[in-house]
Design a protein around this motif. Structure first.
Motif, PDB file in Angstrom:
ATOM      1  N   SER A 107      11.282   5.275   3.366  1.00  0.00           N
ATOM      2  CA  SER A 107      11.586   6.072   1.957  1.00  0.00           C
ATOM      3  C   SER A 107      12.022   5.304   1.027  1.00  0.00           C
ATOM      4  O   SER A 107      11.780   3.749   1.548  1.00  0.00           O
ATOM      5  CB  SER A 107      12.948   6.644   2.123  1.00  0.00           C
ATOM      6  N   GLU A 108      12.068   5.606  -0.361  1.00  0.00           N
ATOM      7  CA  GLU A 108      12.684   4.760  -1.650  1.00  0.00           C
ATOM      8  C   GLU A 108      13.578   2.797  -0.614  1.00  0.00           C
ATOM      9  O   GLU A 108      13.377   2.046  -1.141  1.00  0.00           O
ATOM     10  CB  GLU A 108      12.621   4.619  -2.638  1.00  0.00           C
ATOM     11  N   ARG A 109      14.162   4.592  -0.484  1.00  0.00           N
ATOM     12  CA  ARG A 109      15.743   3.473  -0.001  1.00  0.00           C
ATOM     13  C   ARG A 109      15.393   2.149   1.421  1.00  0.00           C
ATOM     14  O   ARG A 109      15.864   1.469   1.235  1.00  0.00           O
ATOM     15  CB  ARG A 109      16.883   4.233   0.822  1.00  0.00           C
ATOM     16  N   ASP A 110      14.061   2.541   1.905  1.00  0.00           N
ATOM     17  CA  ASP A 110      13.745   1.800   2.942  1.00  0.00           C
ATOM     18  C   ASP A 110      13.682  -0.020   2.378  1.00  0.00           C
ATOM     19  O   ASP A 110      13.678  -0.114   3.005  1.00  0.00           O
ATOM     20  CB  ASP A 110      13.190   2.160   3.787  1.00  0.00           C
ATOM     21  N   ILE A 111      12.420   0.180   1.546  1.00  0.00           N
ATOM     22  CA  ILE A 111      11.532   0.028   1.089  1.00  0.00           C
ATOM     23  C   ILE A 111      12.675  -1.342   0.095  1.00  0.00           C
ATOM     24  O   ILE A 111      12.292  -2.590   0.632  1.00  0.00           O
ATOM     25  CB  ILE A 111      10.787   0.055  -0.529  1.00  0.00           C
ATOM     26  N   ILE A 112      13.719  -0.951  -0.660  1.00  0.00           N
ATOM     27  CA  ILE A 112      14.567  -1.544  -1.406  1.00  0.00           C
ATOM     28  C   ILE A 112      15.360  -2.417  -0.816  1.00  0.00           C
ATOM     29  O   ILE A 112      15.392  -3.884  -0.500  1.00  0.00           O
ATOM     30  CB  ILE A 112      15.257  -0.771  -1.926  1.00  0.00           C
ATOM     31  N   ARG A 113      15.929  -1.744   0.206  1.00  0.00           N
ATOM     32  CA  ARG A 113      16.536  -2.813   1.749  1.00  0.00           C
ATOM     33  C   ARG A 113      15.363  -4.079   2.034  1.00  0.00           C
ATOM     34  O   ARG A 113      16.409  -5.404   2.197  1.00  0.00           O
ATOM     35  CB  ARG A 113      16.923  -1.919   2.818  1.00  0.00           C
ATOM     36  N   ASP A 133       0.882  -1.330   0.072  1.00  0.00           N
ATOM     37  CA  ASP A 133      -0.059   0.133   0.022  1.00  0.00           C
ATOM     38  C   ASP A 133       0.824   1.431  -0.178  1.00  0.00           C
ATOM     39  O   ASP A 133       0.825   2.262  -0.072  1.00  0.00           O
ATOM     40  CB  ASP A 133      -1.227   0.314   1.300  1.00  0.00           C
ATOM     41  N   CYS A 134       1.996   1.437   0.550  1.00  0.00           N
ATOM     42  CA  CYS A 134       2.938   2.776   0.864  1.00  0.00           C
ATOM     43  C   CYS A 134       3.398   2.604  -0.475  1.00  0.00           C
ATOM     44  O   CYS A 134       3.557   3.630  -0.967  1.00  0.00           O
ATOM     45  CB  CYS A 134       4.071   2.322   1.924  1.00  0.00           C
ATOM     46  N   THR A 135       3.817   1.686  -1.286  1.00  0.00           N
ATOM     47  CA  THR A 135       4.170   1.921  -2.673  1.00  0.00           C
ATOM     48  C   THR A 135       4.038   2.390  -3.940  1.00  0.00           C
ATOM     49  O   THR A 135       4.340   3.118  -4.741  1.00  0.00           O
ATOM     50  CB  THR A 135       5.218   0.375  -3.019  1.00  0.00           C
ATOM     51  N   LYS A 136       2.039   2.083  -3.255  1.00  0.00           N
ATOM     52  CA  LYS A 136       1.479   2.635  -4.316  1.00  0.00           C
ATOM     53  C   LYS A 136       1.168   4.487  -3.931  1.00  0.00           C
ATOM     54  O   LYS A 136       1.163   4.886  -5.027  1.00  0.00           O
ATOM     55  CB  LYS A 136      -0.102   2.071  -3.809  1.00  0.00           C
ATOM     56  N   ILE A 195       6.661  10.636  -5.277  1.00  0.00           N
ATOM     57  CA  ILE A 195       7.359  11.266  -4.197  1.00  0.00           C
ATOM     58  C   ILE A 195       7.698   9.888  -3.922  1.00  0.00           C
ATOM     59  O   ILE A 195       8.271   8.631  -3.852  1.00  0.00           O
ATOM     60  CB  ILE A 195       6.485  11.793  -3.121  1.00  0.00           C
ATOM     61  N   GLY A 196       9.828  10.486  -2.964  1.00  0.00           N
ATOM     62  CA  GLY A 196      10.627   9.220  -2.375  1.00  0.00           C
ATOM     63  C   GLY A 196      10.670   9.428  -1.297  1.00  0.00           C
ATOM     64  O   GLY A 196      11.255   8.107  -0.792  1.00  0.00           O
ATOM     65  N   ALA A 197       9.577   9.700  -0.391  1.00  0.00           N
ATOM     66  CA  ALA A 197       9.293   9.660   1.628  1.00  0.00           C
ATOM     67  C   ALA A 197       7.859   8.836   1.198  1.00  0.00           C
ATOM     68  O   ALA A 197       7.364  10.409   1.221  1.00  0.00           O
ATOM     69  CB  ALA A 197      10.612  10.286   1.861  1.00  0.00           C
ATOM     70  N   ILE A 198       7.555   9.167   3.088  1.00  0.00           N
ATOM     71  CA  ILE A 198       6.108   9.399   3.227  1.00  0.00           C
ATOM     72  C   ILE A 198       6.507   9.348   4.821  1.00  0.00           C
ATOM     73  O   ILE A 198       6.958   8.254   5.381  1.00  0.00           O
ATOM     74  CB  ILE A 198       5.235   8.266   3.020  1.00  0.00           C
ATOM     75  N   VAL A 230       9.855  -1.605   8.465  1.00  0.00           N
ATOM     76  CA  VAL A 230      10.287  -1.560   7.594  1.00  0.00           C
ATOM     77  C   VAL A 230      11.274   0.042   7.895  1.00  0.00           C
ATOM     78  O   VAL A 230      12.205   0.614   7.527  1.00  0.00           O
ATOM     79  CB  VAL A 230       9.665  -1.523   6.354  1.00  0.00           C
ATOM     80  N   MET A 231       9.740   1.149   8.095  1.00  0.00           N
ATOM     81  CA  MET A 231      10.617   2.309   8.244  1.00  0.00           C
ATOM     82  C   MET A 231      11.816   3.177   9.446  1.00  0.00           C
ATOM     83  O   MET A 231      12.114   1.493  10.360  1.00  0.00           O
ATOM     84  CB  MET A 231       8.647   3.021   9.169  1.00  0.00           C
ATOM     85  N   THR A 232      12.149   3.953   8.866  1.00  0.00           N
ATOM     86  CA  THR A 232      13.844   4.661   9.513  1.00  0.00           C
ATOM     87  C   THR A 232      12.192   5.013  11.078  1.00  0.00           C
ATOM     88  O   THR A 232      11.543   6.440  10.609  1.00  0.00           O
ATOM     89  CB  THR A 232      14.245   5.648   9.336  1.00  0.00           C
ATOM     90  N   ARG A 233      13.182   4.656  12.134  1.00  0.00           N
ATOM     91  CA  ARG A 233      12.110   4.996  13.285  1.00  0.00           C
ATOM     92  C   ARG A 233      13.156   6.838  14.210  1.00  0.00           C
ATOM     93  O   ARG A 233      12.139   7.714  14.653  1.00  0.00           O
ATOM     94  CB  ARG A 233      12.485   4.601  14.563  1.00  0.00           C
ATOM     95  N   ASN A 234      14.002   5.979  13.552  1.00  0.00           N
ATOM     96  CA  ASN A 234      15.044   8.052  14.246  1.00  0.00           C
ATOM     97  C   ASN A 234      14.984   8.654  13.404  1.00  0.00           C
ATOM     98  O   ASN A 234      15.851   8.943  12.366  1.00  0.00           O
ATOM     99  CB  ASN A 234      15.906   7.318  14.689  1.00  0.00           C
ATOM    100  N   VAL A 235      13.667   9.388  13.900  1.00  0.00           N
ATOM    101  CA  VAL A 235      13.247  10.721  12.606  1.00  0.00           C
ATOM    102  C   VAL A 235      14.379  12.138  13.049  1.00  0.00           C
ATOM    103  O   VAL A 235      13.537  12.357  14.089  1.00  0.00           O
ATOM    104  CB  VAL A 235      11.715  10.559  12.339  1.00  0.00           C
ATOM    105  N   VAL A 236      14.787  12.368  11.467  1.00  0.00           N
ATOM    106  CA  VAL A 236      15.293  13.375  12.050  1.00  0.00           C
ATOM    107  C   VAL A 236      15.239  14.327  11.416  1.00  0.00           C
ATOM    108  O   VAL A 236      14.097  14.538  10.194  1.00  0.00           O
ATOM    109  CB  VAL A 236      16.436  13.689  11.348  1.00  0.00           C
TER     110      VAL A 236
END
Length: 143
Positions: free
Chosen positions: A52-58, A25-28, A35-38, A75-81
């Motif tokens: 981000s796209e990078r998180d998904i590719i990983r 759903d996120c990739t859709k 866009i490149g991140a949500i 999958v998400m990055t938790r430590n958001v800057v």
């Protein structure tokens, strides 16, 4: 130039997703909005992560196609800057370069008020430099 100036020009719309959404759903959503991140927000509306796209590719490289069945929270990055509306362009460039990321949520009092991408930073930095060059040319011409 600061973040508030950029948001005033580009708008404050931010795409968000819930932590329990599937990666598919996120990739859709990423694809349809181009866009490149949500930003990931919990039930309270507070930012809990960014994906981000990078998180998904990983995730796909580690799990294959089955990764699309994972939840965003896995999958998400938790430590958001993040940054604030008062943050300056130079600060953003340094943060993005050091952290090797391309998107910064804008928070004011823990509320999500916008997002800044590396594309925004470059666009406004170039405009800033062009204004300085123009002012210098005018100064020299009238000097």
């Amino acid at each position: 130039m600061n973040v508030a100036s950029i948001l005033k020009s580009k708008g404050r719309a931010v795409s968000t997703v819930r932590p329990n959404a599937s990666l598919l759903d996120c990739t859709k959503k990423l694809g349809s909005k181009k866009i490149g991140a949500i930003v990931v927000v919990g039930d309270s509306g507070l930012v809990t992560g960014i994906i981000s796209e990078r998180d998904i590719i990983r995730a796909i490289s580690e799990n294959g196609a089955q990764a699309l069945n994972l939840m965003v929270s896995e999958v998400m990055t938790r430590n958001v800057v993040s940054c604030q509306e008062t943050s300056e362009l130079d600060e953003l460039m340094e943060m993005m370069t050091k952290g090797r990321f391309r998107h910064l949520p804008v928070l004011e009092d823990d509320a999500l008020v916008g997002i800044i991408s590396i594309g925004d930073v470059v666009k406004y930095h170039v405009a800033e430099v062009e204004m300085e060059v123009s002012a210098m040319r005018n100064y020299l011409a009238t000097g």
